[in-house]
Design a protein around this motif. Structure first.
Motif, mmCIF file in Angstrom:
data_model
loop_
_atom_site.group_PDB
_atom_site.id
_atom_site.type_symbol
_atom_site.label_atom_id
_atom_site.label_comp_id
_atom_site.label_asym_id
_atom_site.label_seq_id
_atom_site.Cartn_x
_atom_site.Cartn_y
_atom_site.Cartn_z
ATOM 1 N N MET A 1 33.135 75.177 70.663
ATOM 2 C CA MET A 1 34.048 74.045 70.580
ATOM 3 C C MET A 1 34.920 74.193 69.349
ATOM 4 O O MET A 1 34.417 74.315 68.235
ATOM 5 N N LEU A 2 36.233 74.199 69.524
ATOM 6 C CA LEU A 2 37.125 74.475 68.426
ATOM 7 C C LEU A 2 37.868 73.257 67.920
ATOM 8 O O LEU A 2 38.602 73.330 66.956
ATOM 9 N N ASN A 3 37.753 72.126 68.619
ATOM 10 C CA ASN A 3 38.404 70.925 68.108
ATOM 11 C C ASN A 3 37.659 70.404 66.893
ATOM 12 O O ASN A 3 36.566 70.842 66.590
ATOM 13 N N GLN A 4 38.267 69.459 66.180
ATOM 14 C CA GLN A 4 37.644 68.961 64.947
ATOM 15 C C GLN A 4 36.276 68.379 65.252
ATOM 16 O O GLN A 4 36.138 67.487 66.090
ATOM 17 N N PHE A 7 30.887 65.101 62.222
ATOM 18 C CA PHE A 7 29.909 65.416 61.201
ATOM 19 C C PHE A 7 28.669 64.541 61.396
ATOM 20 O O PHE A 7 28.778 63.337 61.600
ATOM 21 N N ARG A 8 27.514 65.194 61.320
ATOM 22 C CA ARG A 8 26.267 64.456 61.448
ATOM 23 C C ARG A 8 25.320 64.919 60.344
ATOM 24 O O ARG A 8 24.917 66.067 60.291
ATOM 25 N N ALA A 9 25.006 64.040 59.420
ATOM 26 C CA ALA A 9 24.116 64.404 58.326
ATOM 27 C C ALA A 9 22.676 64.366 58.798
ATOM 28 O O ALA A 9 22.263 63.440 59.481
ATOM 29 N N GLU A 10 21.939 65.402 58.413
ATOM 30 C CA GLU A 10 20.526 65.444 58.770
ATOM 31 C C GLU A 10 19.715 65.860 57.561
ATOM 32 O O GLU A 10 20.181 66.583 56.695
ATOM 33 N N LYS A 11 18.489 65.432 57.489
ATOM 34 C CA LYS A 11 17.559 65.866 56.451
ATOM 35 C C LYS A 11 16.152 65.792 57.006
ATOM 36 O O LYS A 11 15.879 65.046 57.951
ATOM 37 N N PRO A 12 15.240 66.597 56.459
ATOM 38 C CA PRO A 12 13.864 66.515 56.914
ATOM 39 C C PRO A 12 13.323 65.107 56.719
ATOM 40 O O PRO A 12 13.581 64.462 55.701
ATOM 41 N N ALA A 13 12.553 64.630 57.673
ATOM 42 C CA ALA A 13 12.078 63.252 57.620
ATOM 43 C C ALA A 13 11.195 62.984 56.415
ATOM 44 O O ALA A 13 11.179 61.883 55.882
ATOM 45 N N ARG A 23 23.446 67.614 50.453
ATOM 46 C CA ARG A 23 23.148 67.123 51.784
ATOM 47 C C ARG A 23 23.144 68.279 52.770
ATOM 48 O O ARG A 23 23.641 69.364 52.492
ATOM 49 N N THR A 24 22.583 67.992 53.941
ATOM 50 C CA THR A 24 22.547 68.966 55.017
ATOM 51 C C THR A 24 23.294 68.395 56.210
ATOM 52 O O THR A 24 23.058 67.262 56.605
ATOM 53 N N TYR A 25 24.209 69.181 56.762
ATOM 54 C CA TYR A 25 24.961 68.781 57.936
ATOM 55 C C TYR A 25 24.692 69.765 59.066
ATOM 56 O O TYR A 25 24.485 70.953 58.835
ATOM 57 N N VAL A 26 24.731 69.256 60.283
ATOM 58 C CA VAL A 26 24.733 70.110 61.460
ATOM 59 C C VAL A 26 26.045 69.863 62.181
ATOM 60 O O VAL A 26 26.315 68.745 62.632
ATOM 61 N N ILE A 27 26.881 70.885 62.251
ATOM 62 C CA ILE A 27 28.216 70.757 62.829
ATOM 63 C C ILE A 27 28.387 71.825 63.898
ATOM 64 O O ILE A 27 28.333 73.021 63.607
ATOM 65 N N ASP A 28 28.561 71.383 65.131
ATOM 66 C CA ASP A 28 28.705 72.315 66.252
ATOM 67 C C ASP A 28 27.551 73.320 66.289
ATOM 68 O O ASP A 28 27.742 74.504 66.574
ATOM 69 N N GLY A 29 26.355 72.856 65.964
ATOM 70 C CA GLY A 29 25.183 73.713 66.016
ATOM 71 C C GLY A 29 25.010 74.620 64.817
ATOM 72 O O GLY A 29 24.076 75.421 64.772
ATOM 73 N N GLY A 213 27.649 85.084 61.404
ATOM 74 C CA GLY A 213 28.151 85.385 62.730
ATOM 75 C C GLY A 213 29.391 84.572 63.033
ATOM 76 O O GLY A 213 29.899 83.818 62.193
ATOM 77 N N LEU A 214 29.868 84.686 64.259
ATOM 78 C CA LEU A 214 31.147 84.062 64.610
ATOM 79 C C LEU A 214 31.124 82.553 64.415
ATOM 80 O O LEU A 214 32.052 81.975 63.846
ATOM 81 N N ALA A 215 30.067 81.874 64.882
ATOM 82 C CA ALA A 215 30.014 80.420 64.745
ATOM 83 C C ALA A 215 30.024 80.012 63.272
ATOM 84 O O ALA A 215 30.707 79.053 62.882
#
Length: 386
Positions: A1-4, A7-13, A23-29, A213-215
């Protein structure tokens, strides 16, 4: 996915986030770990204060978060000790190791975290021996609660140095200290090392890092563009990210070059590359092809990093065989990938004249005709630079 992306912030529970900027983010996997910053020192080489982990480095995230987010060093000591980060140059080992030191220096105090390169460890030990202050030096090193040792594969093979490091690890582990080690090769492959030292390294957790890698490269381009407030289309992001790099810093440099030349969308559709199709992006994005041609400085930097030598040594006067080979490869690549003359290349390689660079090119041509290992090195560097 190439569109903007969203953002989803995640952290260990079970782990608190340390500091508002860590902080830790997971963006497009792709996982993005914001690293503790050193506000007094600018990021070297244009590096972003973020470690970007694509699928190729997904397994590294959990132990790294333990060391970069936790306030409980003893817990990390129970889970893995030592932590050995293994990977090629440009995979982020040093960036992560230094971030770990910054985090725990802030948490425990600067006198509780020590950072050495393997070469520095050996030099300091020998200086302490020569100056008859070994006991004080040893006490200072072993009193630290965190010790980071980079480039363990370059540790001198002198028995006293290897045995001292082995004893330091034993004393530290017993006292609850944590060791983080970096290497370009697996600990088990260090055949000429002290057997006991190898045993200590193998007994910990080895995490293998790869170049992005590419992602991950897409994410790095987005981050660099956002930092520079540079608007890029999805196709431009894809085109900049398609080619493999020797390091994330090189990728950031591409974005900087893009900005310097004013290469933005400007309201025009520059290309119509299929999303995720690197071949189409490379073939169709002709308007910026010249920007992707490497400079001599980039060729020197990538070659020096590949051989594990400094750029100063590469351009210096030494005639050590490994340095001569690296210089001749630079000449070959510069002739293949740039429009520079032999005289131009010689000036960039420490002021050498054109006859010297021509001779280096001929010598490498001879090696390429009969040495598969040299062919492999040149092919890999060529692939990284194109």
């Amino acid at each position: 996915m190439l569109n903007q992306p969203v953002f989803r912030a995640e952290k260990p529970a079970d782990e608190p986030v340390v500091g508002s900027r860590e902080r830790t983010y997971v963006i497009d996997g792709v996982v993005q770990l914001e690293l503790p910053r050193n506000d007094a020192v600018a990021s070297p080489g244009g590096m972003l204060p973020t470690f970007v982990a694509g699928p190729e480095n997904a397994l590294a995230v959990a132990p790294l978060e333990r060391l970069l987010r936790s306030r409980n060093l003893a817990e990390a000591a129970r889970i893995f000790n030592p932590l050995v980060l293994v990977g090629p140059a440009g995979s982020g080992k040093s960036q992560l190791a230094q971030a770990v030191v910054r985090h725990w220096s802030a948490e425990l105090g600067p006198d509780q975290a020590a950072y050495f390169t393997a070469a520095d460890f050996g030099r300091e030990l020998q200086s302490a021996l020569a100056e008859r202050r070994l006991a004080a030096w040893r006490s200072g090193v072993r009193s630290r609660r965190l010790l980071v040792l980079e480039d363990i594969d370059r540790l001198r093979l002198h028995p006293a140095i290897q045995q001292e490091l082995r004893a330091t690890i034993d004393a530290g582990v017993e006292a609850g200290a944590v060791f983080v080690v970096t290497s370009t090769c697996e600990p088990a492959s260090l055949k000429h090392f002290d057997a006991g030292l190898v045993d200590r390294l193998v007994a910990g957790l080895t995490v293998r890092l790869q170049r992005p890698g590419l992602a991950a490269r897409r994410s790095i381009v987005r981050l660099a563009a956002t930092t520079r407030r540079l608007p890029l289309t999805a196709e431009q992001i894809e085109q900049l990210a398609c080619r493999e790099v020797a390091s994330p810093a090189e990728l950031v440099g591409r974005v900087a070059a893009h900005q310097a030349h004013g290469v933005t969308d400007g309201g025009r559709d520059r290309v119509r590359a299929a999303s995720g199709d690197c071949g189409a992006a490379q073939a169709n994005f002709t308007g910026d092809a010249a920007l992707l041609r490497p400079t001599l400085k980039q060729i020197i930097a990538v070659t020096a990093r590949y051989f594990g030598i400094s750029q100063a040594a590469l351009a210096g006067p030494s005639r050590r065989s490994s340095l001569v080979l690296a210089r001749n490869i630079v000449v070959h690549l510069a002739r293949q990938l740039t429009n520079l003359s032999y005289a131009d290349i010689g000036r960039g390689l420490g002021g050498r004249d054109h006859t010297t660079t021509m001779h280096g090119q001929r010598r490498l041509a001879e090696l390429l005709s009969r040495e598969p290992d040299v062919q492999r090195i040149v092919e890999e560097l060529d692939r990284l630079l194109r």
